[in-house]
Design a protein around this motif. Sequence first.
Motif, mmCIF file in Angstrom:
data_model
loop_
_atom_site.group_PDB
_atom_site.id
_atom_site.type_symbol
_atom_site.label_atom_id
_atom_site.label_comp_id
_atom_site.label_asym_id
_atom_site.label_seq_id
_atom_site.Cartn_x
_atom_site.Cartn_y
_atom_site.Cartn_z
ATOM 1 N N ASP A 1 5.960 1.261 8.915
ATOM 2 C CA ASP A 1 6.227 0.414 10.076
ATOM 3 C C ASP A 1 7.407 -0.515 9.786
ATOM 4 O OD1 ASP A 1 4.644 -0.402 12.730
ATOM 5 O OD2 ASP A 1 5.537 -2.199 11.837
ATOM 6 N N GLY A 2 8.093 -0.919 10.837
ATOM 7 C CA GLY A 2 9.222 -1.837 10.673
ATOM 8 C C GLY A 2 8.811 -3.163 10.048
ATOM 9 N N GLY A 3 7.557 -3.547 10.242
ATOM 10 C CA GLY A 3 7.089 -4.820 9.688
ATOM 11 C C GLY A 3 6.476 -4.694 8.307
ATOM 12 N N SER A 4 6.335 -3.450 7.829
ATOM 13 C CA SER A 4 5.695 -3.216 6.531
ATOM 14 C C SER A 4 6.612 -3.615 5.386
ATOM 15 C CB SER A 4 5.354 -1.727 6.408
ATOM 16 O OG SER A 4 5.046 -1.375 5.066
ATOM 17 N N ALA A 5 6.004 -3.952 4.254
ATOM 18 C CA ALA A 5 6.771 -4.128 3.018
ATOM 19 C C ALA A 5 7.231 -2.752 2.536
ATOM 20 C CB ALA A 5 5.895 -4.788 1.958
ATOM 21 N N GLU A 6 8.139 -2.726 1.560
ATOM 22 C CA GLU A 6 8.540 -1.474 0.913
ATOM 23 C C GLU A 6 7.342 -0.912 0.141
ATOM 24 O OE1 GLU A 6 11.861 -0.169 0.812
ATOM 25 O OE2 GLU A 6 12.061 -1.583 2.471
ATOM 26 N N LEU A 7 7.391 0.395 -0.131
ATOM 27 C CA LEU A 7 6.310 1.045 -0.892
ATOM 28 C C LEU A 7 6.003 0.313 -2.201
ATOM 29 C CD1 LEU A 7 6.592 4.946 -1.033
ATOM 30 C CD2 LEU A 7 4.814 3.565 0.055
ATOM 31 N N ALA A 8 7.039 -0.244 -2.806
ATOM 32 C CA ALA A 8 6.884 -0.914 -4.110
ATOM 33 C C ALA A 8 5.870 -2.050 -4.059
ATOM 34 C CB ALA A 8 8.231 -1.438 -4.586
ATOM 35 N N ALA A 9 5.613 -2.587 -2.867
ATOM 36 C CA ALA A 9 4.644 -3.678 -2.740
ATOM 37 C C ALA A 9 3.233 -3.229 -3.113
ATOM 38 C CB ALA A 9 4.659 -4.239 -1.318
ATOM 39 N N LEU A 10 3.013 -1.912 -3.131
ATOM 40 C CA LEU A 10 1.687 -1.391 -3.496
ATOM 41 C C LEU A 10 1.383 -1.597 -4.971
ATOM 42 C CD1 LEU A 10 1.686 2.013 -1.596
ATOM 43 C CD2 LEU A 10 0.250 0.031 -1.098
ATOM 44 N N THR A 11 2.427 -1.761 -5.763
ATOM 45 C CA THR A 11 2.223 -1.797 -7.215
ATOM 46 C C THR A 11 2.856 -3.020 -7.861
ATOM 47 O OG1 THR A 11 4.196 -0.404 -7.470
ATOM 48 C CG2 THR A 11 2.079 0.713 -7.412
#
Length: 204
Positions: free
Chosen positions: A55-65
């Motif tokens: 989503d446009g409001g989501s953090a980058e994937l890296a925020a998962l880790t």
Amino acid sequence: MAKIFLLLLLANGIVFDHNPNDVANREFKFKNVASPSKDDAAAHAKLTLIDGDLDGGSAELAALTDGRLPGDEDEPGSNVYFRAGSSGGRFRMDFGSEINIARVNSYSWHPNSRGPQLYKLYAADGSAPKFNLDPKRGVDPASCGWKLIALVSTLPNDGEMGGQYAASVTEVGKYRYLLFDIYVTELYDNWGNTFYSEIDVIRK
Ligand SMILES: [Ca+2]
Ligand SMILES: [Ca+2]
């Protein structure tokens, strides 16, 4: 009969936990699952989006880790979630070489239908002859070198969906890659894509 046995096998080794809205806070403390970690094997893994759009409001994937957690129950920029109205997507974790995985812990937080988690976890060592590193939706990962490890669903049978959720898949095994096949939690409106705050991978 075979199907029932498979479901039992898959259900084995998954632990869930839920902090309802009125008690969920930034500490992410659970009764049955450890709190998120800053320095687990996932912190050093390479994350790649395989299918779907964030989503446009989501953090980058890296925020998962990244070991960082949202400070509030509705903090889009501190979570990873797929595009509103979409049915989710897939991403991959690559540890660079095979590691012995004791647990995969996933954490999410949202006051409503974006709280619960619904995903399939696959794993691979990459050695299968027809191994496909990037199987898109529509391609069964199990047909191209991935093993289905668990179906994770923390969806409540009834009552409020909101709050903080933790899921722990245990005794995963020795693998180089993990694939997360992420689904929406509901289709009543466009707001069913889970706010994932962190995913930890704990070595044996
Ligand atoms: Ca972590
Ligand atoms: Ca995080």
